[in-house]
Scaffold this motif. Structure first.
Motif, PDB file in Angstrom:
ATOM      1  N   ARG A   1       0.832  -1.215   0.000  1.00 41.35           N
ATOM      2  CA  ARG A   1       0.000   0.000   0.000  1.00 41.35           C
ATOM      3  C   ARG A   1       0.864   1.261   0.000  1.00 41.35           C
ATOM      4  N   ARG A   2       1.970   1.231   0.714  1.00 41.86           N
ATOM      5  CA  ARG A   2       2.888   2.367   0.728  1.00 41.86           C
ATOM      6  C   ARG A   2       3.479   2.580  -0.677  1.00 41.86           C
ATOM      7  N   GLU A   3       3.799   1.487  -1.356  1.00 38.72           N
ATOM      8  CA  GLU A   3       4.341   1.612  -2.710  1.00 38.72           C
ATOM      9  C   GLU A   3       3.292   2.213  -3.649  1.00 38.72           C
ATOM     10  N   LEU A   4       2.039   1.815  -3.491  1.00 39.30           N
ATOM     11  CA  LEU A   4       0.968   2.392  -4.305  1.00 39.30           C
ATOM     12  C   LEU A   4       0.816   3.880  -3.986  1.00 39.30           C
ATOM     13  N   SER A   5       0.895   4.234  -2.723  1.00 48.07           N
ATOM     14  CA  SER A   5       0.817   5.636  -2.324  1.00 48.07           C
ATOM     15  C   SER A   5       1.979   6.440  -2.913  1.00 48.07           C
ATOM     16  N   ASP A   6       3.182   5.873  -2.881  1.00 48.41           N
ATOM     17  CA  ASP A   6       4.353   6.537  -3.465  1.00 48.41           C
ATOM     18  C   ASP A   6       4.172   6.709  -4.975  1.00 48.41           C
ATOM     19  N   SER A   7       3.582   5.711  -5.608  1.00 49.80           N
ATOM     20  CA  SER A   7       3.309   5.769  -7.036  1.00 49.80           C
ATOM     21  C   SER A   7       2.385   6.936  -7.356  1.00 49.80           C
ATOM     22  N   TRP A   8       1.305   7.061  -6.605  1.00 42.70           N
ATOM     23  CA  TRP A   8       0.357   8.148  -6.843  1.00 42.70           C
ATOM     24  C   TRP A   8       0.977   9.509  -6.535  1.00 42.70           C
ATOM     25  N   ARG A   9       1.817   9.585  -5.520  1.00 50.37           N
ATOM     26  CA  ARG A   9       2.490  10.855  -5.220  1.00 50.37           C
ATOM     27  C   ARG A   9       3.330  11.279  -6.427  1.00 50.37           C
ATOM     28  N   PHE A  10       4.043  10.337  -7.005  1.00 48.20           N
ATOM     29  CA  PHE A  10       4.858  10.602  -8.189  1.00 48.20           C
ATOM     30  C   PHE A  10       3.984  11.069  -9.362  1.00 48.20           C
ATOM     31  N   LEU A  11       2.878  10.367  -9.609  1.00 46.18           N
ATOM     32  CA  LEU A  11       1.989  10.743 -10.714  1.00 46.18           C
ATOM     33  C   LEU A  11       1.369  12.120 -10.476  1.00 46.18           C
ATOM     34  N   ASP A  12       0.983  12.396  -9.241  1.00 49.33           N
ATOM     35  CA  ASP A  12       0.422  13.715  -8.914  1.00 49.33           C
ATOM     36  C   ASP A  12       1.433  14.824  -9.171  1.00 49.33           C
ATOM     37  N   GLU A  13       2.695  14.595  -8.799  1.00 50.55           N
ATOM     38  CA  GLU A  13       3.740  15.599  -9.033  1.00 50.55           C
ATOM     39  C   GLU A  13       3.954  15.823 -10.525  1.00 50.55           C
ATOM     40  N   LEU A  14       3.961  14.744 -11.303  1.00 44.26           N
ATOM     41  CA  LEU A  14       4.107  14.889 -12.752  1.00 44.26           C
ATOM     42  C   LEU A  14       2.940  15.668 -13.340  1.00 44.26           C
ATOM     43  N   ARG A  15       1.733  15.346 -12.881  1.00 48.95           N
ATOM     44  CA  ARG A  15       0.536  16.012 -13.409  1.00 48.95           C
ATOM     45  C   ARG A  15       0.548  17.498 -13.047  1.00 48.95           C
ATOM     46  N   GLU A  16       1.002  17.835 -11.841  1.00 46.76           N
ATOM     47  CA  GLU A  16       1.079  19.248 -11.451  1.00 46.76           C
ATOM     48  C   GLU A  16       2.026  20.021 -12.371  1.00 46.76           C
ATOM     49  N   GLY A  17       3.102  19.377 -12.782  1.00 45.74           N
ATOM     50  CA  GLY A  17       4.076  20.033 -13.659  1.00 45.74           C
ATOM     51  C   GLY A  17       3.630  20.131 -15.103  1.00 45.74           C
ATOM     52  N   CYS A  18       2.810  19.189 -15.556  1.00 45.02           N
ATOM     53  CA  CYS A  18       2.376  19.151 -16.964  1.00 45.02           C
ATOM     54  C   CYS A  18       0.931  18.656 -17.050  1.00 45.02           C
ATOM     55  N   PRO A  19      -0.031  19.418 -16.528  1.00 44.79           N
ATOM     56  CA  PRO A  19      -1.396  18.897 -16.460  1.00 44.79           C
ATOM     57  C   PRO A  19      -2.025  18.573 -17.813  1.00 44.79           C
ATOM     58  N   ALA A  20      -1.656  19.306 -18.855  1.00 49.07           N
ATOM     59  CA  ALA A  20      -2.255  19.055 -20.168  1.00 49.07           C
ATOM     60  C   ALA A  20      -1.527  17.965 -20.941  1.00 49.07           C
ATOM     61  N   ARG A  21      -0.386  17.534 -20.457  1.00 53.69           N
ATOM     62  CA  ARG A  21       0.432  16.588 -21.229  1.00 53.69           C
ATOM     63  C   ARG A  21       0.447  15.187 -20.646  1.00 53.69           C
ATOM     64  N   LEU A  22      -0.084  15.044 -19.426  1.00 58.08           N
ATOM     65  CA  LEU A  22      -0.084  13.739 -18.764  1.00 58.08           C
ATOM     66  C   LEU A  22      -1.519  13.291 -18.539  1.00 58.08           C
ATOM     67  N   ARG A  23      -1.859  12.155 -19.112  1.00 56.64           N
ATOM     68  CA  ARG A  23      -3.198  11.572 -18.945  1.00 56.64           C
ATOM     69  C   ARG A  23      -3.069  10.319 -18.092  1.00 56.64           C
ATOM     70  N   ILE A  24      -3.781  10.290 -16.974  1.00 56.69           N
ATOM     71  CA  ILE A  24      -3.736   9.153 -16.064  1.00 56.69           C
ATOM     72  C   ILE A  24      -5.015   8.351 -16.219  1.00 56.69           C
ATOM     73  N   HIS A  25      -4.866   7.057 -16.426  1.00 61.10           N
ATOM     74  CA  HIS A  25      -6.002   6.149 -16.620  1.00 61.10           C
ATOM     75  C   HIS A  25      -5.969   5.104 -15.510  1.00 61.10           C
ATOM     76  N   GLU A  26      -6.995   5.101 -14.678  1.00 59.60           N
ATOM     77  CA  GLU A  26      -7.061   4.128 -13.589  1.00 59.60           C
ATOM     78  C   GLU A  26      -7.654   2.817 -14.083  1.00 59.60           C
ATOM     79  N   LEU A  27      -6.975   1.743 -13.770  1.00 57.54           N
ATOM     80  CA  LEU A  27      -7.459   0.417 -14.129  1.00 57.54           C
ATOM     81  C   LEU A  27      -8.747   0.095 -13.367  1.00 57.54           C
ATOM     82  N   GLU A  28      -9.611  -0.662 -14.019  1.00 53.22           N
ATOM     83  CA  GLU A  28     -10.840  -1.111 -13.379  1.00 53.22           C
ATOM     84  C   GLU A  28     -10.812  -2.612 -13.111  1.00 53.22           C
ATOM     85  N   GLU A  29      -9.738  -3.261 -13.563  1.00 50.82           N
ATOM     86  CA  GLU A  29      -9.529  -4.684 -13.295  1.00 50.82           C
ATOM     87  C   GLU A  29      -8.034  -4.960 -13.361  1.00 50.82           C
ATOM     88  N   ALA A  30      -7.642  -6.110 -12.873  1.00 54.58           N
ATOM     89  CA  ALA A  30      -6.216  -6.444 -12.824  1.00 54.58           C
ATOM     90  C   ALA A  30      -5.610  -6.465 -14.223  1.00 54.58           C
TER      91      ALA A  30
END
Length: 192
Positions: A84-113
């Motif tokens: 869970r900590r690794e998943l949280s770290d992953s999202w922190r990284f993605l959030d930081e990238l999105r803050e720097g380039c909101p129009a250039r980074l598209r995040i797609h959340e999986l709905e299944e494995a």
């Protein structure tokens, strides 16, 4: 090309060389966040004008029953808290990238494995495999191939042509998996 371990694919150099497209389908990005080379390559690509930006396919921020099971497969030796900590770290990284380039980074959340990890850079396709194994996916067998990705992506709309080569059909399976994951996750909100 088939190699042991994704490290031998030199992903940072591949991303740095991208001219138009980068699709990351790796579920959890904490290892990218922990690598200065990966971070620099991604930020360089996102900052480069004239590209299509980047699509990132990821596990949802909130752990679902299916994603909890997948996290166990992904990190066989990790405790639930570590995963869970690794998943949280992953999202922190993605959030930081999105803050720097909101129009250039598209995040797609999986709905299944997800079925396998993949990376598409222009016309280069890399993919590995998830497994119920103590050896994690980055250390597994990885395949690198070249294909006309733009044409293959179009098949998700038009269907596979009858005269398609066996190689293109096989490569399309990887591309289609990414396209479907992006389509299923494109309408979800991504709150911080």
């Amino acid at each position: 090309m088939i190699l042991a371990g994704i490290r031998n694919m030199n992903v940072p150099a591949l991303i740095r060389s991208a001219r138009s497209r980068v699709i990351l389908h790796a579920a959890v990005y904490a290892p990218f966040a922990a690598s200065a080379r990966h971070c620099a390559a991604i930020r360089e690509y996102l900052g480069r004008p004239g590209t299509n930006g980047m699509d990132v396919i990821t596990l949802p921020r909130t752990v679902e029953p299916w994603s909890q099971r997948f996290l166990h497969i992904l990190r066989d030796r990790a405790t639930e808290a570590e995963a869970r900590r690794e998943l949280s770290d992953s999202w922190r990284f993605l959030d930081e990238l999105r803050e720097g380039c909101p129009a250039r980074l598209r995040i797609h959340e999986l709905e299944e494995a997800p079925c396998f990890p993949a990376l598409i850079v222009d016309d280069t396709i890399l993919f590995g495999q998830y497994a119920n194994a103590s050896i994690p996916a980055p250390l597994g067998i990885w395949v690198r191939l070249q294909a006309d990705v733009e044409r293959l992506m179009g098949w998700s709309i038009t269907g596979v042509p009858e005269n398609a080569s066996e190689f293109d059909v096989a490569a399309y399976r990887v591309v289609e998996d990414c396209v479907r994951a992006m389509q299923s996750g494109e309408n979800r909100e991504h709150p911080k």
